[in-house]
Design an enzyme around this catalytic site. Structure first.
Site, PDB file in Angstrom:
ATOM      1  N   TYR A   1       0.829  -1.211   0.000  1.00 18.93           N
ATOM      2  CA  TYR A   1       0.000   0.000   0.000  1.00 18.93           C
ATOM      3  C   TYR A   1       0.863   1.260   0.000  1.00 18.93           C
ATOM      4  O   TYR A   1       1.703   1.426   0.893  1.00 18.93           O
ATOM      5  CB  TYR A   1      -0.910  -0.041   1.219  1.00 18.93           C
TER       6      TYR A   1
ATOM      7  N   ASP B   1      -1.247  -6.120   9.530  1.00 12.46           N
ATOM      8  CA  ASP B   1      -2.371  -5.280   9.119  1.00 12.46           C
ATOM      9  C   ASP B   1      -3.462  -6.216   8.602  1.00 12.46           C
ATOM     10  O   ASP B   1      -3.313  -6.825   7.540  1.00 12.46           O
ATOM     11  CB  ASP B   1      -1.902  -4.321   8.026  1.00 12.46           C
TER      12      ASP B   1
ATOM     13  N   ILE C   1      -6.839  -5.280   8.141  1.00 12.24           N
ATOM     14  CA  ILE C   1      -8.026  -4.431   8.000  1.00 12.24           C
ATOM     15  C   ILE C   1      -8.988  -4.908   6.922  1.00 12.24           C
ATOM     16  O   ILE C   1     -10.117  -4.419   6.841  1.00 12.24           O
ATOM     17  CB  ILE C   1      -7.631  -2.962   7.724  1.00 12.24           C
TER      18      ILE C   1
ATOM     19  N   LYS D   1     -12.579  -0.662   6.080  1.00  9.64           N
ATOM     20  CA  LYS D   1     -12.738  -1.532   4.914  1.00  9.64           C
ATOM     21  C   LYS D   1     -13.806  -2.592   5.135  1.00  9.64           C
ATOM     22  O   LYS D   1     -14.685  -2.785   4.290  1.00  9.64           O
ATOM     23  CB  LYS D   1     -11.402  -2.204   4.578  1.00  9.64           C
TER      24      LYS D   1
END
Length: 476
Positions: free
Chosen positions: A143, A228, A230, A266
């Site tokens: 990202y 992460d 999410i 998300k």
């Protein structure tokens, strides 16, 4: 008169990734008012289940303090709350995290630390784990916001772990070792590994063996593992999502080195609520992070609403089921129609996007050719997609395309435009002579000089490449 931070470009907005957003902002698509505008497919938002959320809100007006039914709670919620957050909020979020992970793990509400979205959560955990100049290993492609979230204010460095399409971008032990050795050769202390599972931008999940291998690597090196997660609830078909919290329960490991970043941006589609979570198995990190969370607390009004919503397990079950079904349908339609015109996508089963393969449309297998094609997609096809080089992808020609942030009608328009692109394979060449007519509206800020300023390292390789060929991405 200003600080280096204020006058520098550590935020990263001087990049192709954000230039695409600006192109959309300057000329946004609207089916009636601006049908020839730019369609936003560079923003990973989940808008497919807002009707389910709206239905719950209408049936539960007391959840808000801004209604007749909830106004009696206004004073209590409006007054100061401590950094721990509302007890019912932490309990509800912990329970939601359990359900997203198939009830195979348990989460302690007392380890829930609030932050302003995943952006704030990542910076918070970075401040707790690393000093300026230290580094995290991060599997690439990753990202683009990590270059901002992890580095800008903390002074952290990122060492990309290069992964490749030949094995579906699997994070291998050899790739981790190679990145670690590069950091050591540069006299950079590696403090941890950051992984995103499910992956952004790939839309894939890591299997048990890969997660076990990464965990073993970090434990052997005595460094932290930040996960992460999410996109955990965006998985829409097998294989299922496996959390690092599940893996660690079956391993002999030091839990003090394991941390999870989560948010509701998300999975629920609530990025505007700025609900970010740090869940650490390290007591000292929890205590420090809670003190630091005062710089980015979630409003108590939001906490109260979220607590009420996520405590309704019937709603949660319905939402997760509907979200999975709708994401699967959208993904199937989008990838299926691209396949009809010879545009493949990486096989994926999660996320709010696809990793689209346009390598066959490049004039040359270079970043310059990728950006030339990206220019055409922005200026002529009128779609904002994100070039793979913005994600530090080592193979030019891949693009992240977000598919869950629009209605079916807009998606149809976008598909027609992309399919038209596939029928004009010489468009990047034609675009060269037209550059001046659109360059005034879309400034590509990727000159070698500005790239040096942004990345903080000498440019190696092509002077026009948006991503450094150096193994390290250093903080400014």
């Amino acid at each position: 008169m200003l600080s280096k931070m204020a006058t520098g470009n550590g935020h990263g907005e001087e990049s192709a990734y954000f230039d695409g957003w600006k192109a959309y902002a300057n000329n946004p698509f609207h089916p009636i008012n601006n049908p020839n505008g730019v369609i936003q497919m560079g923003l990973a938002e989940n808008q497919l289940c807002f009707d389910v959320v709206k239905d719950w809100i209408l049936k539960n007006p007391a959840a808000s303090i801004c209604t007749v039914e909830g106004v009696d709670s206004f004073q209590d919620i409006a007054l100061f709350q401590d950094y721990h957050g509302l007890a019912e909020f932490r309990k509800a979020v912990a329970r939601f995290m359990e359900k997203v992970r198939g009830d195979r793990v348990k989460f302690d509400p007392d380890r829930i630390v609030m932050s302003g979205g995943a952006t704030g959560a990542h910076e918070l955990v970075t401040f707790c784990l690393a000093d300026p100049g230290d580094a995290f290993l991060v599997p690439a492609p990753y990202y683009p916001g990590f270059d901002r979230d992890l580095r800008w204010r903390t002074g952290l460095q990122i060492v990309p772990v290069q992964c490749h399409s030949s094995n579906n971008y699997e994070v291998t032990r050899s790739a981790l070792e190679e990145a670690y050795e590069r950091a050591q050769e540069a006299n950079i202390r590696v403090k941890g590994v950051l992984i995103t599972n499910p992956s952004n931008p790939l839309g894939t999940v890591m299997d048990k063996d890969t997660l076990t291998s990464i965990l073993a690597f970090t434990q052997e090196k005595n460094i932290h593992l930040v996960c992460d997660e999410i996109y955990g609830a965006t998985v829409f078909k097998q294989p299922s999502f496996i959390s690092i919290s599940e893996i660690m329960t079956n391993q002999d490991c030091n839990p003090d080195l394991i941390h999870v970043v989560y948010s509701l941006s998300k999975d629920l589609g609530f990025p505007g609520f700025r609900v970010g979570i740090v869940y650490s198995y390290n007591d000292d990190v929890v205590h420090c992070a809670r003190k630091m969370s005062s710089f980015g607390l979630v409003s108590t009004q939001t906490q109260r609403l979220i607590a009420s919503m996520l405590s309704d397990e019937e709603f949660v079950d319905r939402f997760l089921a509907e979200s999975s079904q709708r994401l699967a349908a959208r993904h199937s339609v989008f990838t299926g129609r691209l396949k009809q015109v010879g545009i493949p996508c990486l096989a994926s089963n999660a996320g709010l996007f696809v990793w689209m393969d346009l390598r066959h449309l490049l004039k040359d297998p270079t970043v310059e050719a990728e950006l030339a094609l990206w220019h055409v997609i922005i200026s002529e096809v009128k779609i904002n997609v994100s070039a793979g080089s913005s994600f530090h992808c080592s193979e030019p020609g891949w693009f992240r395309v977000c598919i869950a942030n629009m209605d079916d009608e807009t998606m149809d328009v976008a598909l027609r435009r992309i399919r038209a692109l596939a029928a004009k394979k010489d468009m990047p060449n034609k675009a060269a002579g037209k550059r001046k007519c659109w360059q005034t509206n879309l400034q590509l800020r990727l000159s070698s000089r500005r790239l040096d300023d942004f990345m903080g390292i000498p440019q190696i390789g092509s002077p026009h490449s948006p991503m450094p060929q150096s193994p390290l991405v250093r903080a400014t």
